[in-house]
Scaffold this active site. Structure first.
Site, short mmCIF file in Angstrom:
data_model
loop_
_atom_site.label_atom_id
_atom_site.label_comp_id
_atom_site.label_asym_id
_atom_site.label_seq_id
_atom_site.Cartn_x
_atom_site.Cartn_y
_atom_site.Cartn_z
N LYS A 268 3.26 6.07 5.03
CA LYS A 268 2.60 6.33 3.75
C LYS A 268 1.17 6.84 3.94
CE LYS A 268 6.19 4.68 1.48
NZ LYS A 268 6.24 3.48 0.64
N ASP A 269 0.55 6.50 5.06
CA ASP A 269 -0.81 6.98 5.33
C ASP A 269 -0.87 8.51 5.42
OD1 ASP A 269 -2.13 4.46 5.53
OD2 ASP A 269 -1.36 4.23 7.57
#
Length: 486
Positions: free
Chosen positions: A124-125
């Site tokens: 998700k980063d």
């Protein structure tokens, strides 16, 4: 580039106009009027680029109302070896998403694409860090504030909070299912003490959290007054940011544009694999897009049968790959819109049926809602599922054979990827997280703790700050209003 709603009852908007929001006013999801196309000459030129420069090339096809110089500055601020530094031994941090070949046999190749080297050790980063910088850029131009309201099953929340902490003009209100994340995931979110971060532990499952985000998004008066935006994968900018690593994976795994690759994507909410669908629609030579689910197999059921059957909260399993414990795939509507030939009226009717009858049937059988399931193969989609014992066995096998420890979600991916290997076509499994985030299962599989990057050694022992609330939209709205003062 203009964007339209999958439900066809909202005005077309620009990229900047939809950047800070989530759902369209009619409850649909935004998609471009048409997908920009990528040529062979583009791919040839992009092979030489850094990850940040590749991101600029992809983004400028979608964000046509943001100056290219600004996009370049944002991408180069985001995609640095310092931000994505949590690499495994032997990986090159400057590559941002390095590939590792796990196995080659019988003409097929299984490859792992590292996507979890960012601040919260999860894929998700890759999008959230860019989103944080884009939000700050847009708000500064408008001299505005934003209250981000989102839901997480584990990784989106921490990625959003780490990307937004300390950002000027931004507050984050994040819902998560109470006591249904791993100890590491919980600590990563709840230990943040930044005054602009608010964690709300909901007595329910992820779908209850997600339903409340949608309910608030559909209350246009409240949304406007409270300046509500979202970072869930319903946010278009986040999906676009994820498109970039599909191009990167393809270009790193091939030497010419005549070659194809396949991707296996651990999938619950359909956001990550939706980005692969978009890359394929743009012209990236993708053979198969393999959706790998856990016991919560609503997507696997659709791609096997044509039936989309949402599960109730009571039917949603709490598993050892908890970020996929989702039974209502929010981004799936984007694919259905394309599958139905962009017929917004039918999309609207089908998703109204999801709300009233719990799903729809495109199998073509008597009494079904349509026969579009026969077209699914044209988009390259196939699927598979795994259960806890599959995950444990796969973690053990990959560690024993290749000396690599993978997390539980990536194990779902590897297990299903092996069922869909094709000679001559590299299969790239998208890594979901580093194994330290799911240490309980790593210990069960390998009899030892997972390695932890520096700075995360004792995260579970840090003080935690959060509020426990029932799955009650009115109470969540009151909480937001209280802490915004609006």
């Amino acid at each position: 580039m203009q964007y339209v709603s999958t439900r066809g009852q909202a005005p077309a908007q620009s990229f900047s106009q939809i950047l800070l929001g989530g759902l369209a006013p009619d409850g649909g999801l935004y998609l471009p009027v048409e997908y920009p196309k990528v040529s062979g000459a583009d791919l040839d030129a992009w092979r030489k680029l850094s990850y940040a420069d590749l991101a600029v090339e992809v983004l400028k096809k979608f964000a046509t109302d943001i100056p290219e110089a600004d996009l370049k500055a944002l991408a180069h601020k985001t995609y640095t070896a310092d931000v994505y530094r949590n690499v495994r031994e032997g990986e090159d941090a400057s590559q941002i998403t390095p590939l590792r070949v796990l196995e080659e046999k019988n003409g097929s190749k299984l490859v792992l694409q590292a996507l979890s080297n960012g601040p919260t050790l999860a894929f998700k980063d890759m999008a959230m860090q860019l989103l944080g910088n884009l939000f700050e850029y847009a708000l500064a131009k408008q001299h505005a504030e934003l209250n981000i309201f989102g839901a997480t099953s584990g990784d989106t929340g921490s990625a959003a909070e780490y990307a937004m902490r300390g950002k000027k003009g931004i507050r984050v209100f994040m819902l998560s299912p109470h006591k249904k994340m791993s100890a590491f995931q919980t600590a990563q979110m709840f230990s943040l003490q930044d005054p602009n971060i608010f964690n709300i532990a909901v007595e329910g499952v992820f779908d209850d959290c997600q339903d409340m985000v949608k309910a608030v998004s559909n209350d246009l008066e409240f949304k406007t007054r409270q300046k509500i935006g979202t970072v869930n994968s319903i946010n278009w900018a986040r999906v676009v940011a994820q498109v970039v690593y599909y191009f990167r994976g393809y270009l790193a795994a091939t030497t010419s544009n005549d070659q194809k690759v396949s991707f296996t994507v651990p999938s619950g909410n359909f956001g990550n694999i939706c980005a692969g669908h978009i890359a394929r629609m743009m012209g990236l030579p993708i053979d198969k897009l393999v959706a790998a689910t856990n016991e919560n197999d609503v997507l696997d059921e659709f791609f096997r049968t044509g039936v989309y059957r949402v599960r109730k909260s009571s039917e949603t399993y709490h598993t050892t790959s908890p970020s996929m414990d989702i039974s209502k795939a929010s981004n799936f509507e984007r694919f259905v819109f394309d599958l139905l030939g962009r017929d917004a009226e039918r999309v609207r009717a089908l998703f109204k049926k999801v709300d009233t009858h719990g799903g729809f049937d495109l199998s073509g059988k008597p009494g079904s809602d349509g026969d579009e399931f026969k077209k699914v193969a044209q988009y390259g989609f196939v699927s598979g599922k795994s259960v806890h014992q599959d995950r444990v066995a796969t973690i053990r096998d990959v560690h024993a054979k290749y000396g690599v420890t993978i997390d539980t979600h990536t194990a779902d991916g590897v297990k299903v990827a092996r069922e869909h290997l094709t000679p001559g076509v590299p299969m790239i499994v998208l890594e979901t997280a580093l194994p330290a985030k799911f240490n309980e299962t790593i210990r069960e599989a390998l009899g030892r703790d997972a390695e932890r990057p520096a700075g995360f050694e004792n995260i579970e022992s840090l003080p935690q700050r959060f509020d426990v609330m029932p799955a009650d939209v009115a109470k969540v709205k009151a909480f937001i209003a209280k802490h915004t003062g609006l």
